[in-house]
Design a protein around this motif. Structure first.
Motif, PDB file in Angstrom:
ATOM      1  N   THR A  99       0.863  -1.176   0.000  1.00  0.00           N
ATOM      2  CA  THR A  99       0.000   0.000   0.000  1.00  0.00           C
ATOM      3  C   THR A  99       0.902   1.229   0.000  1.00  0.00           C
ATOM      4  OG1 THR A  99      -0.138   0.047   2.409  1.00  0.00           O
ATOM      5  CG2 THR A  99      -1.894  -1.106   1.241  1.00  0.00           C
ATOM      6  N   GLY A 100       0.483   2.232  -0.723  1.00  0.00           N
ATOM      7  CA  GLY A 100       1.298   3.441  -0.808  1.00  0.00           C
ATOM      8  C   GLY A 100       0.683   4.430  -1.762  1.00  0.00           C
ATOM      9  N   ARG A 101       1.537   5.039  -2.599  1.00  0.00           N
ATOM     10  CA  ARG A 101       1.082   6.047  -3.563  1.00  0.00           C
ATOM     11  C   ARG A 101       1.533   5.680  -4.962  1.00  0.00           C
ATOM     12  NH1 ARG A 101      -1.782   9.967  -2.245  1.00  0.00           N
ATOM     13  NH2 ARG A 101      -1.302  11.206  -4.063  1.00  0.00           N
ATOM     14  N   TYR A 102       0.630   5.909  -5.894  1.00  0.00           N
ATOM     15  CA  TYR A 102       0.965   5.825  -7.318  1.00  0.00           C
ATOM     16  C   TYR A 102       1.290   7.239  -7.747  1.00  0.00           C
ATOM     17  CZ  TYR A 102       0.153   5.667 -12.350  1.00  0.00           C
ATOM     18  OH  TYR A 102       0.277   5.792 -13.712  1.00  0.00           O
ATOM     19  N   HIS A 103       2.464   7.455  -8.350  1.00  0.00           N
ATOM     20  CA  HIS A 103       2.859   8.809  -8.715  1.00  0.00           C
ATOM     21  C   HIS A 103       2.601   9.132 -10.173  1.00  0.00           C
ATOM     22  CE1 HIS A 103       4.388  10.247  -4.946  1.00  0.00           C
ATOM     23  NE2 HIS A 103       4.912   9.058  -4.744  1.00  0.00           N
ATOM     24  N   ALA A 104       3.000   8.283 -11.087  1.00  0.00           N
ATOM     25  CA  ALA A 104       2.787   8.570 -12.505  1.00  0.00           C
ATOM     26  C   ALA A 104       3.292   7.409 -13.342  1.00  0.00           C
ATOM     27  CB  ALA A 104       3.499   9.846 -12.910  1.00  0.00           C
ATOM     28  N   SER A 105       2.964   7.487 -14.614  1.00  0.00           N
ATOM     29  CA  SER A 105       3.542   6.583 -15.606  1.00  0.00           C
ATOM     30  C   SER A 105       4.128   7.435 -16.718  1.00  0.00           C
ATOM     31  CB  SER A 105       2.486   5.632 -16.171  1.00  0.00           C
ATOM     32  OG  SER A 105       2.105   4.684 -15.207  1.00  0.00           O
ATOM     33  N   THR A 106       5.268   7.000 -17.224  1.00  0.00           N
ATOM     34  CA  THR A 106       5.936   7.720 -18.302  1.00  0.00           C
ATOM     35  C   THR A 106       6.370   6.720 -19.360  1.00  0.00           C
ATOM     36  OG1 THR A 106       8.139   7.504 -17.326  1.00  0.00           O
ATOM     37  CG2 THR A 106       6.865   9.459 -16.709  1.00  0.00           C
ATOM     38  N   THR A 107       6.772   7.249 -20.502  1.00  0.00           N
ATOM     39  CA  THR A 107       7.391   6.411 -21.517  1.00  0.00           C
ATOM     40  C   THR A 107       8.702   5.895 -20.925  1.00  0.00           C
ATOM     41  OG1 THR A 107       6.428   7.817 -23.225  1.00  0.00           O
ATOM     42  CG2 THR A 107       8.242   6.380 -23.882  1.00  0.00           C
ATOM     43  N   ARG A 129       5.331  12.246 -19.198  1.00  0.00           N
ATOM     44  CA  ARG A 129       4.192  11.677 -18.464  1.00  0.00           C
ATOM     45  C   ARG A 129       3.122  11.186 -19.435  1.00  0.00           C
ATOM     46  NH1 ARG A 129       1.934  12.864 -13.196  1.00  0.00           N
ATOM     47  NH2 ARG A 129       3.493  14.470 -12.958  1.00  0.00           N
ATOM     48  N   ILE A 130       2.567  10.020 -19.130  1.00  0.00           N
ATOM     49  CA  ILE A 130       1.443   9.482 -19.893  1.00  0.00           C
ATOM     50  C   ILE A 130       0.177   9.839 -19.133  1.00  0.00           C
ATOM     51  CG2 ILE A 130       0.315   7.396 -20.728  1.00  0.00           C
ATOM     52  CD1 ILE A 130       3.115   6.158 -21.004  1.00  0.00           C
ATOM     53  N   VAL A 131      -0.755  10.531 -19.797  1.00  0.00           N
ATOM     54  CA  VAL A 131      -1.996  10.937 -19.140  1.00  0.00           C
ATOM     55  C   VAL A 131      -3.203  10.163 -19.664  1.00  0.00           C
ATOM     56  CG1 VAL A 131      -1.107  13.219 -18.619  1.00  0.00           C
ATOM     57  CG2 VAL A 131      -2.443  12.879 -20.693  1.00  0.00           C
ATOM     58  N   ALA A 132      -3.060   9.460 -20.777  1.00  0.00           N
ATOM     59  CA  ALA A 132      -4.178   8.706 -21.350  1.00  0.00           C
ATOM     60  C   ALA A 132      -4.632   7.618 -20.377  1.00  0.00           C
ATOM     61  CB  ALA A 132      -3.756   8.076 -22.679  1.00  0.00           C
ATOM     62  N   HIS A 133      -5.930   7.354 -20.367  1.00  0.00           N
ATOM     63  CA  HIS A 133      -6.556   6.312 -19.546  1.00  0.00           C
ATOM     64  C   HIS A 133      -6.321   6.520 -18.043  1.00  0.00           C
ATOM     65  CE1 HIS A 133      -7.261   4.420 -23.338  1.00  0.00           C
ATOM     66  NE2 HIS A 133      -5.972   4.235 -23.559  1.00  0.00           N
ATOM     67  N   GLY A 134      -6.079   7.738 -17.638  1.00  0.00           N
ATOM     68  CA  GLY A 134      -5.924   8.046 -16.219  1.00  0.00           C
ATOM     69  C   GLY A 134      -4.565   7.704 -15.641  1.00  0.00           C
ATOM     70  N   LEU A 135      -3.603   7.352 -16.478  1.00  0.00           N
ATOM     71  CA  LEU A 135      -2.272   6.991 -15.961  1.00  0.00           C
ATOM     72  C   LEU A 135      -1.509   8.192 -15.409  1.00  0.00           C
ATOM     73  CD1 LEU A 135      -1.047   4.343 -18.555  1.00  0.00           C
ATOM     74  CD2 LEU A 135      -1.786   3.969 -16.203  1.00  0.00           C
ATOM     75  N   LYS A 171      15.126   7.659  -8.103  1.00  0.00           N
ATOM     76  CA  LYS A 171      14.829   8.822  -7.281  1.00  0.00           C
ATOM     77  C   LYS A 171      13.907   9.826  -7.951  1.00  0.00           C
ATOM     78  CE  LYS A 171      19.019  11.250  -8.618  1.00  0.00           C
ATOM     79  NZ  LYS A 171      20.216  11.913  -8.153  1.00  0.00           N
ATOM     80  N   ALA A 172      13.610   9.665  -9.268  1.00  0.00           N
ATOM     81  CA  ALA A 172      12.801  10.675  -9.949  1.00  0.00           C
ATOM     82  C   ALA A 172      11.983  10.064 -11.073  1.00  0.00           C
ATOM     83  CB  ALA A 172      13.697  11.760 -10.510  1.00  0.00           C
ATOM     84  N   LEU A 173      10.765  10.601 -11.237  1.00  0.00           N
ATOM     85  CA  LEU A 173       9.912  10.247 -12.371  1.00  0.00           C
ATOM     86  C   LEU A 173       8.803  11.291 -12.463  1.00  0.00           C
ATOM     87  CD1 LEU A 173       9.590   7.690 -14.395  1.00  0.00           C
ATOM     88  CD2 LEU A 173       7.514   7.358 -13.100  1.00  0.00           C
ATOM     89  N   ALA A 174       8.618  11.860 -13.644  1.00  0.00           N
ATOM     90  CA  ALA A 174       7.535  12.803 -13.957  1.00  0.00           C
ATOM     91  C   ALA A 174       7.411  13.931 -12.947  1.00  0.00           C
ATOM     92  CB  ALA A 174       6.221  12.059 -14.092  1.00  0.00           C
ATOM     93  N   GLY A 175       8.529  14.551 -12.647  1.00  0.00           N
ATOM     94  CA  GLY A 175       8.493  15.707 -11.765  1.00  0.00           C
ATOM     95  C   GLY A 175       8.503  15.365 -10.283  1.00  0.00           C
ATOM     96  N   LYS A 176       8.486  14.104  -9.913  1.00  0.00           N
ATOM     97  CA  LYS A 176       8.541  13.707  -8.509  1.00  0.00           C
ATOM     98  C   LYS A 176       9.975  13.284  -8.220  1.00  0.00           C
ATOM     99  CE  LYS A 176       6.690  12.808  -4.542  1.00  0.00           C
ATOM    100  NZ  LYS A 176       6.146  13.880  -3.735  1.00  0.00           N
ATOM    101  N   ASP A 183       2.597  -1.763 -28.055  1.00  0.00           N
ATOM    102  CA  ASP A 183       3.983  -1.743 -28.532  1.00  0.00           C
ATOM    103  C   ASP A 183       4.828  -0.705 -27.797  1.00  0.00           C
ATOM    104  OD1 ASP A 183       2.742   0.482 -29.508  1.00  0.00           O
ATOM    105  OD2 ASP A 183       3.458   0.260 -31.576  1.00  0.00           O
ATOM    106  N   GLN A 184       4.350  -0.262 -26.650  1.00  0.00           N
ATOM    107  CA  GLN A 184       5.047   0.777 -25.886  1.00  0.00           C
ATOM    108  C   GLN A 184       5.480   0.251 -24.523  1.00  0.00           C
ATOM    109  OE1 GLN A 184       2.773   4.350 -25.449  1.00  0.00           O
ATOM    110  NE2 GLN A 184       4.514   5.522 -24.735  1.00  0.00           N
ATOM    111  N   LEU A 185       6.696   0.613 -24.130  1.00  0.00           N
ATOM    112  CA  LEU A 185       7.179   0.301 -22.788  1.00  0.00           C
ATOM    113  C   LEU A 185       6.856   1.469 -21.867  1.00  0.00           C
ATOM    114  CD1 LEU A 185      10.667  -1.379 -23.327  1.00  0.00           C
ATOM    115  CD2 LEU A 185       8.548  -2.444 -22.607  1.00  0.00           C
ATOM    116  N   ILE A 186       6.340   1.158 -20.677  1.00  0.00           N
ATOM    117  CA  ILE A 186       5.896   2.173 -19.728  1.00  0.00           C
ATOM    118  C   ILE A 186       6.607   1.969 -18.401  1.00  0.00           C
ATOM    119  CG2 ILE A 186       3.896   3.013 -18.428  1.00  0.00           C
ATOM    120  CD1 ILE A 186       2.168   2.181 -20.807  1.00  0.00           C
ATOM    121  N   ASP A 187       7.043   3.068 -17.805  1.00  0.00           N
ATOM    122  CA  ASP A 187       7.577   3.063 -16.448  1.00  0.00           C
ATOM    123  C   ASP A 187       6.490   3.617 -15.531  1.00  0.00           C
ATOM    124  OD1 ASP A 187      10.101   2.133 -17.094  1.00  0.00           O
ATOM    125  OD2 ASP A 187      11.021   4.119 -17.156  1.00  0.00           O
TER     126      ASP A 187
END
Length: 192
Positions: A77-85, A92-98, A137-142, A158-162
């Motif tokens: 349990t914790g926090r989801y911060h973001a998904s990026t390419t 940052r990937i914003v489609a589908h609420g990511l 230590k960093a992803l999408a501004g965090k 066909d896309q890799l997501i972090d």
């Protein structure tokens, strides 16, 4: 005594305080409010534009039936911060609420990773789509101290997501990274 006369005259003159020009103040406040509203509108348009650029991203998988029947390897349990390419920590990937930050409950089993986000759309990552996990230590501004984020890389279409997660107990991050990497190596071995 002549030098005191001008001071005495200045002290004797009565001056009233300047009257506040309320119309000028109100117009400045309204102008500032309009400027702030315009900047927020531009930010929202940018978010929508980014979502439209990422509209080719397929729908996210949902949790399969009977997923809870499998014995979980790990839960978090914790926090989801973001998904990026993958590899692009600011894309940052914003489609589908990511792109929506939220609380998160993660469950890892041999079938995959279940991401439950109260208040946002959850998703499921099948085990064969998992690629790796690492501490960063960093992803999408965090930005956090070294090892403050658990980054899980996965394939979607066909896309890799972090995707970046932060546990309520940061000591769990290394255990999660090891478990996901072990699961991916096991899945790759059976796929051959």
């Amino acid at each position: 005594m002549t030098t005191l006369t001008p001071l005495y005259q200045l002290a004797a003159e009565q001056k009233s305080a300047e009257v506040t020009d309320w119309s000028a103040r109100v117009s400045w406040v309204i102008g500032l409010a309009v400027l702030i509203a315009f900047v927020y509108w531009l930010m929202r348009q940018g978010w929508k534009w980014r979502a439209s650029l990422q509209s080719d991203l397929p729908e996210l998988a949902t949790t399969p039936e009977g997923f809870a029947d499998g014995e979980p390897l790990l839960t978090l349990t914790g926090r989801y911060h973001a998904s990026t390419t993958a590899g692009q920590w600011l894309d940052r990937i914003v489609a589908h609420g990511l792109g929506t930050r939220s609380r998160v409950e993660l469950t890892l089993t041999a079938r995959g990773l279940d991401v439950v986000r109260p208040g946002a759309a959850g998703f499921f990552v099948p085990a064969e789509a998992l690629r790796e996990a690492r501490l960063d230590k960093a992803l999408a501004g965090k930005v956090l101290p070294e090892g403050g984020l658990l980054i899980i890389t996965w394939a979607h279409g066909d896309q890799l997501i972090d995707s970046a997660f932060r546990s309520d107990h940061a000591a769990e991050h290394q255990t999660w990274a090891d478990a996901v990497n072990h699961l991916t190596s096991t899945t790759e071995g059976t796929a051959r």
